[in-house]
Scaffold this active site. Sequence first.
Site, short mmCIF file in Angstrom:
data_model
loop_
_atom_site.label_atom_id
_atom_site.label_comp_id
_atom_site.label_asym_id
_atom_site.label_seq_id
_atom_site.Cartn_x
_atom_site.Cartn_y
_atom_site.Cartn_z
CG ASP A 44 -3.93 -5.68 -3.73
OD1 ASP A 44 -4.66 -4.67 -3.60
OD2 ASP A 44 -3.19 -6.10 -2.80
CG ASP B 160 6.12 -4.59 -4.62
OD1 ASP B 160 5.65 -3.43 -4.70
OD2 ASP B 160 7.03 -4.90 -3.83
CB VAL B 161 2.65 -0.81 -7.66
CG1 VAL B 161 1.30 -1.37 -8.04
CG2 VAL B 161 2.67 -0.25 -6.24
CG ASN C 271 -6.20 3.13 -5.13
OD1 ASN C 271 -6.47 4.12 -4.46
ND2 ASN C 271 -6.44 1.90 -4.69
CE1 TYR D 48 0.26 7.56 2.82
CE2 TYR D 48 -0.60 9.67 3.51
CZ TYR D 48 -0.78 8.45 2.88
OH TYR D 48 -2.00 8.14 2.31
CE LYS E 288 -0.34 8.41 -0.66
NZ LYS E 288 -0.88 7.55 -1.74
P1 NAI Z 1 -6.16 -0.29 1.74
O1 NAI Z 1 -5.01 -0.78 2.56
O2 NAI Z 1 -7.52 -0.72 2.12
O3 NAI Z 1 -5.92 -0.62 0.21
C1 NAI Z 1 -4.65 -0.52 -0.38
C2 NAI Z 1 -4.42 -1.71 -1.29
O4 NAI Z 1 -3.13 -1.56 -1.90
C3 NAI Z 1 -4.41 -3.03 -0.53
O5 NAI Z 1 -5.24 -3.99 -1.15
C4 NAI Z 1 -2.97 -3.46 -0.59
O6 NAI Z 1 -2.79 -4.88 -0.57
C5 NAI Z 1 -2.48 -2.82 -1.87
N1 NAI Z 1 -1.03 -2.65 -1.92
C6 NAI Z 1 -0.22 -2.21 -0.91
N2 NAI Z 1 1.06 -2.25 -1.31
C7 NAI Z 1 1.05 -2.67 -2.60
C8 NAI Z 1 2.08 -2.91 -3.53
N3 NAI Z 1 3.36 -2.73 -3.24
N4 NAI Z 1 1.73 -3.34 -4.77
C9 NAI Z 1 0.42 -3.57 -5.07
N5 NAI Z 1 -0.58 -3.38 -4.22
C10 NAI Z 1 -0.27 -2.95 -2.99
O7 NAI Z 1 -6.07 1.30 1.81
P2 NAI Z 1 -6.79 2.47 0.96
O8 NAI Z 1 -7.10 3.53 1.93
O9 NAI Z 1 -7.85 1.95 0.09
O10 NAI Z 1 -5.55 2.97 0.10
C11 NAI Z 1 -5.63 3.32 -1.27
C12 NAI Z 1 -4.84 4.59 -1.48
O11 NAI Z 1 -5.50 5.66 -0.79
C13 NAI Z 1 -3.41 4.57 -0.97
O12 NAI Z 1 -2.57 5.15 -1.94
C14 NAI Z 1 -3.47 5.45 0.27
O13 NAI Z 1 -2.23 6.08 0.55
C15 NAI Z 1 -4.52 6.46 -0.15
N6 NAI Z 1 -5.13 7.23 0.93
C16 NAI Z 1 -5.93 6.63 1.87
C17 NAI Z 1 -6.52 7.39 2.87
C18 NAI Z 1 -7.42 6.78 3.89
O14 NAI Z 1 -7.73 7.44 4.90
N7 NAI Z 1 -7.87 5.57 3.72
C19 NAI Z 1 -6.29 8.84 2.97
C20 NAI Z 1 -5.43 9.36 1.93
C21 NAI Z 1 -4.89 8.58 0.95
#
Ligand code: NAI
Length: 302
Positions: A37, A63-64, A90, A161, A165
Amino acid sequence: MKTLKGKTAVITGAASGFGLETARLCAAAGMNIVMADVQQEALDRATAEIEAIGAKVLPFRLDVAKAEQVEAMGRAAFERFGAPHFVFNNAGVSSGGLIWEHTLKDWEWIVGVNLMGVAHGVRVFTPMMLEAAKNDADYDGHIVNTASMAGVVNMPNMGSYNVTKNAVVAISETLFQDLALVTEQIHCSVLCPFFVPTGIHHSERNRPAEMAEDMKPTKSQLIAKALGEKAVTSGKLTAADVARMVMDAVAENRFYIFSHPRALGSVQTRLEDIMLGRNPSDPFKDRPQIGENLRNAIRSAD
Ligand code: NAI
């Protein structure tokens, strides 16, 4: 994958939301976990929690979007645990607004994280997994990439976005086909969630300084942020529910993981538009007031 105990998971975005919930399930199943992360403090907290369940954890801050950091994570994961069995690409961030109003930095940030982050994960780990499969007839592996419903339906005012996706769905469908050309031991899935309460609506917390934008957000971007926050926070399904769907799909070798199958009508309409050569349908045709409110808000004077 039929068994998980003693196997290794690599999870990006492991400090929050779907990533953290999936790490909890992997730990409970007796897996070793590489938790990657960008947010150090959240990663520290998540690591402590997952280790307390009894799992061996390799926390990795990265940073991915940065190729060399994902490559370094791949090397570290291999050194500690060998080739992983389950890779969950993810990590992601959200953005919104009219598509022409994204700045160059907006595009670079979201394409870097949401698209290139997945591409790097696939590029770094698939060869490692194929090598393991070649050397061990009992090896099995599974890659899950997180896209979104925005990967299969293009709603207005969700700008870049949607683009990223859609690209993750394309990477994943191609990966599925390409893996089938070369192996029966490694499979993949694409996760397409609808709105689920997580930290995703606060994605700006993870925007690196070099990608920070000096310009004030535009009206469409502010509207997208407010609507996105409302939709995400009022989601009924939990991140834990989605993590269970991911692990079920891995166990059953199912490719498409839709958190809200009832929302698939909009995908059908889109595909019919394409098949029939129709212009894209009104996405708000079942709830016209929402479309009307969005148009009015965007067209209103500042
Ligand atoms: P979240 O914000 O709770 O978790 C995302 C995690 O990714 C965080 O811990 C963040 O620090 C990390 N992150 C962000 N940028 C990063 C980077 N450059 N390198 C490494 N880590 C990084 O959000 P969530 O919802 O768990 O997101 C996970 C995935 O689900 C994402 O790809 C998001 O686009 C996708 N998603 C989420 C939806 C929702 O309603 N929560 C709906 C559709 C897709």
